[in-house]
Design an enzyme around this catalytic site. Structure first.
Site, PDB file in Angstrom:
ATOM      1  N   LYS A 201      -2.951   1.298 -14.168  1.00 55.08           N
ATOM      2  CA  LYS A 201      -3.229   0.002 -15.941  1.00 55.08           C
ATOM      3  C   LYS A 201      -3.534   0.564 -16.972  1.00 55.08           C
ATOM      4  CE  LYS A 201       0.740  -2.885 -14.776  1.00 55.08           C
ATOM      5  NZ  LYS A 201       1.072  -4.451 -14.751  1.00 55.08           N
ATOM      6  N   HIS A 270       8.926  -1.374  -5.947  1.00 56.61           N
ATOM      7  CA  HIS A 270       7.344  -1.939  -6.248  1.00 56.61           C
ATOM      8  C   HIS A 270       6.963  -2.810  -4.374  1.00 56.61           C
ATOM      9  CE1 HIS A 270       4.176  -2.528  -8.984  1.00 56.61           C
ATOM     10  NE2 HIS A 270       3.904  -3.851  -8.753  1.00 56.61           N
ATOM     11  N   ARG A 273       4.780  -1.313  -2.352  1.00 56.72           N
ATOM     12  CA  ARG A 273       3.006  -2.046  -3.249  1.00 56.72           C
ATOM     13  C   ARG A 273       2.757  -3.297  -2.669  1.00 56.72           C
ATOM     14  NH1 ARG A 273      -0.730  -1.556  -6.464  1.00 56.72           N
ATOM     15  NH2 ARG A 273      -1.449  -3.121  -7.951  1.00 56.72           N
ATOM     16  N   TYR A 305      -0.708 -12.902  -2.954  1.00 57.73           N
ATOM     17  CA  TYR A 305      -0.600 -12.508  -1.460  1.00 57.73           C
ATOM     18  C   TYR A 305      -1.173 -13.025  -0.266  1.00 57.73           C
ATOM     19  CZ  TYR A 305       0.635  -8.224  -4.331  1.00 57.73           C
ATOM     20  OH  TYR A 305       1.436  -7.422  -4.810  1.00 57.73           O
TER      21      TYR A 305
END
Length: 330
Positions: A201, A270, A273, A305
């Site tokens: 990004k 995703h 990921r 996370y």
């Protein structure tokens, strides 16, 4: 139903918005899907404004956000829309077209915190083992019973999903990989160094290690790629028509693999990921390292996370501790 692809035409918007989106495409190399989302958000905003986007004041935006919220737009969507508007008006200020940013002082309603969905380690292993089983079937298949192109597609899928999980890539980063390194490539795999170079990004470059299983799957895929790719195609992963693979194709292939492996839940790219980040953090406890591997600009994006890690530990505790069970449980 196949996933919707990014539109090739932008909605009716002022010339200033088109100029900003072109700036983001060229200077920041944002993905077409991201630019389409920005255009849709500004179109939604323009639809409830009493004045043109270029002439907006703070009170106009405040009223527009209230109307969109009352109309059912979620706090998360409002926050994204407001972020897009803030970026647009910041760019207008930098270009000298405005003296202020009417979105700067506004805040969207708070949204409940939503944790990323990650697969358990065993579930991830089962999913990727199913892809490897398909590869093994390819290697022992009767050519008359299994078309070479179908064999190539299985090898491609195994390589894609091993790489997504091995290196925690975004879907756009995976699709952007080229088969060889070059000054114009958005990314590539350096098999000798066991690392992948990607453009994330905001056009930020990073290098991420690639595991042994992913490298093996890539080595199996590269000879088969010749059967599918057009001569001029530089993409590492291609579709059945020989061009750079589409996001919807990757999503569909992963959905079919999840069904084949009898995983029993919906899986999207995703999630691999998220699973990468969660599993590395569980094993290492090194939040800063995971931030670098994920390409997060802020440590706050990585800290989510740790909550997944705590949930995992809490489940282990509940299952193992002799005095953890609630009254009435056996």
């Amino acid at each position: 139903m196949a996933a919707a692809q990014p539109s090739t035409e932008r909605p009716e918007l002022p010339a200033s918005v088109h100029a900003w989106l072109d700036h983001l495409r060229v200077e920041r190399r944002l993905a077409p899907r991201t630019l389409d989302t920005y255009a849709i958000d500004l179109t939604s905003l323009a639809a409830v404004l009493p004045v043109a986007l270029d002439a907006v004041a703070e009170h106009h935006l405040r009223s527009a956000l209230a109307r969109l919220h009352a109309g059912g737009m979620t706090p998360r969507s409002l926050a994204r829309l407001l972020s897009v508007a803030r970026g647009f008006y910041r760019w207008r200020m930098l270009s000298g077209a405005r003296a202020d940013n009417p979105a700067q002082g506004l805040r969207a309603p708070k949204a409940p915190k939503r944790l990323p969905k990650a697969l358990a380690v065993d579930a991830t292993a089962g999913l990727l083992d199913a892809a490897q089983a398909a590869v093994q079937a390819v290697q022992t298949a009767d050519p008359q019973q299994d078309e070479p192109k179908q064999q190539a597609l299985r090898l491609r899928d195994a390589a894609m999903f091993e790489l997504l999980y091995s290196s925690g890539l975004r879907l756009a980063e995976l699709i952007g990989l080229d088969v060889i390194a070059s000054d114009t490539a958005a990314g590539w795999v350096d098999a000798q160094a066991a690392e992948v170079h990607v453009t994330g990004k905001g056009g930020k470059r990073r290098m991420v290690p690639v595991g042994g299983k992913a490298l093996d799957a890539l080595r199996a895929w590269l000879p088969a790629r010749v059967l599918l790719a057009h001569a001029q195609c530089t993409a590492l992963f291609v579709g059945a028509r020989g061009e750079r693979i589409a996001q919807g194709t990757v999503r569909l292939a992963l959905k079919q693999l999840a069904q084949m492996s009898q995983l029993g839940q919906h899986v999207h790219p995703h999630m691999l990921r998220h699973s990468f980040a969660s599993h590395v953090l569980q094993s290492s406890g090194d939040l800063r390292a995971v931030q670098e591997l994920m390409g997060h600009a802020s440590i706050a994006a990585t800290q989510v996370y740790t909550q997944l890690d705590f949930q995992h530990l809490a489940k282990v505790y509940d299952a193992a501790h002799p005095r953890a069970k609630k009254p009435g449980e056996k």
